[in-house]
Design a protein around this motif. Sequence first.
Motif, mmCIF file in Angstrom:
data_model
loop_
_atom_site.group_PDB
_atom_site.id
_atom_site.type_symbol
_atom_site.label_atom_id
_atom_site.label_comp_id
_atom_site.label_asym_id
_atom_site.label_seq_id
_atom_site.Cartn_x
_atom_site.Cartn_y
_atom_site.Cartn_z
ATOM 1 N N ASP A 84 1.027 -1.072 -0.494
ATOM 2 C CA ASP A 84 -0.236 0.472 -0.067
ATOM 3 C C ASP A 84 0.827 1.196 -0.320
ATOM 4 O O ASP A 84 0.570 2.168 -0.807
ATOM 5 N N ARG A 87 1.989 1.317 -3.453
ATOM 6 C CA ARG A 87 1.257 2.149 -4.464
ATOM 7 C C ARG A 87 1.154 3.461 -4.125
ATOM 8 O O ARG A 87 0.724 4.383 -5.223
ATOM 9 N N GLN A 88 0.596 3.517 -3.275
ATOM 10 C CA GLN A 88 0.075 5.324 -2.864
ATOM 11 C C GLN A 88 1.387 6.291 -3.377
ATOM 12 O O GLN A 88 1.524 7.613 -3.106
ATOM 13 N N GLU A 91 1.060 7.766 -7.225
ATOM 14 C CA GLU A 91 0.146 8.300 -6.476
ATOM 15 C C GLU A 91 -0.599 8.008 -8.009
ATOM 16 O O GLU A 91 -1.823 8.607 -8.384
ATOM 17 N N TYR A 92 -0.672 6.389 -8.372
ATOM 18 C CA TYR A 92 -1.690 4.954 -9.836
ATOM 19 C C TYR A 92 -2.780 4.980 -8.428
ATOM 20 O O TYR A 92 -2.231 4.764 -7.356
ATOM 21 N N ASP A 93 -4.037 5.260 -9.506
ATOM 22 C CA ASP A 93 -4.950 4.180 -8.631
ATOM 23 C C ASP A 93 -4.907 3.012 -8.762
ATOM 24 O O ASP A 93 -3.733 2.915 -9.052
ATOM 25 N N ARG A 94 -5.302 1.898 -8.142
ATOM 26 C CA ARG A 94 -4.983 0.192 -7.791
ATOM 27 C C ARG A 94 -4.905 -0.527 -8.770
ATOM 28 O O ARG A 94 -4.345 -0.576 -9.192
ATOM 29 N N PHE A 97 -2.181 0.822 -11.672
ATOM 30 C CA PHE A 97 -1.182 0.693 -10.329
ATOM 31 C C PHE A 97 -1.152 -1.557 -10.844
ATOM 32 O O PHE A 97 0.512 -1.348 -11.609
#
Length: 145
Positions: A84, A87-88, A91-94, A97
């Motif tokens: 998490d 990924r955060q 700055e891409y959505d899940r 990503f």
Amino acid sequence: MKELQTTISFKNVQDAFYVYCDIIERHERGATGSSIASFYIGCVILQSFACEIGLKALLASENKVAHGHYLNDLFNELSTQKQDIIRQCTEYDRLFFYESLSANKDHFTKWRYYYEGNSLSVDYQFTSKLFYAIKACLDEIKPEH
């Protein structure tokens, strides 16, 4: 003859990652818009390899043994918390990503053989953001002495 299982320390893997960081940070500026294709190819290979080593360092920090080159497989072995954070940081959505991670999972192995004429593509922005997100995670870990 039995193969010896060697445990590589987190510090050793982290140090290897930072060597690649230094090279990338010094030379990456020339990758975008460079007329020298081999320079760009080298950057793709090195950045992908650095992501692999960085993920392996993070796995070592979690006392997990890592094998293989596929970034998505290595990433999926990380704790949910580390996944998490990375990924955060990108700055891409899940969904984007995970799709991008899968699409860019094996550039280290594929791009080494670009001269064989295979049609190759890379989302260099994604791999760059992934690289810096992994670096941000590693920067927070202080190895035990």
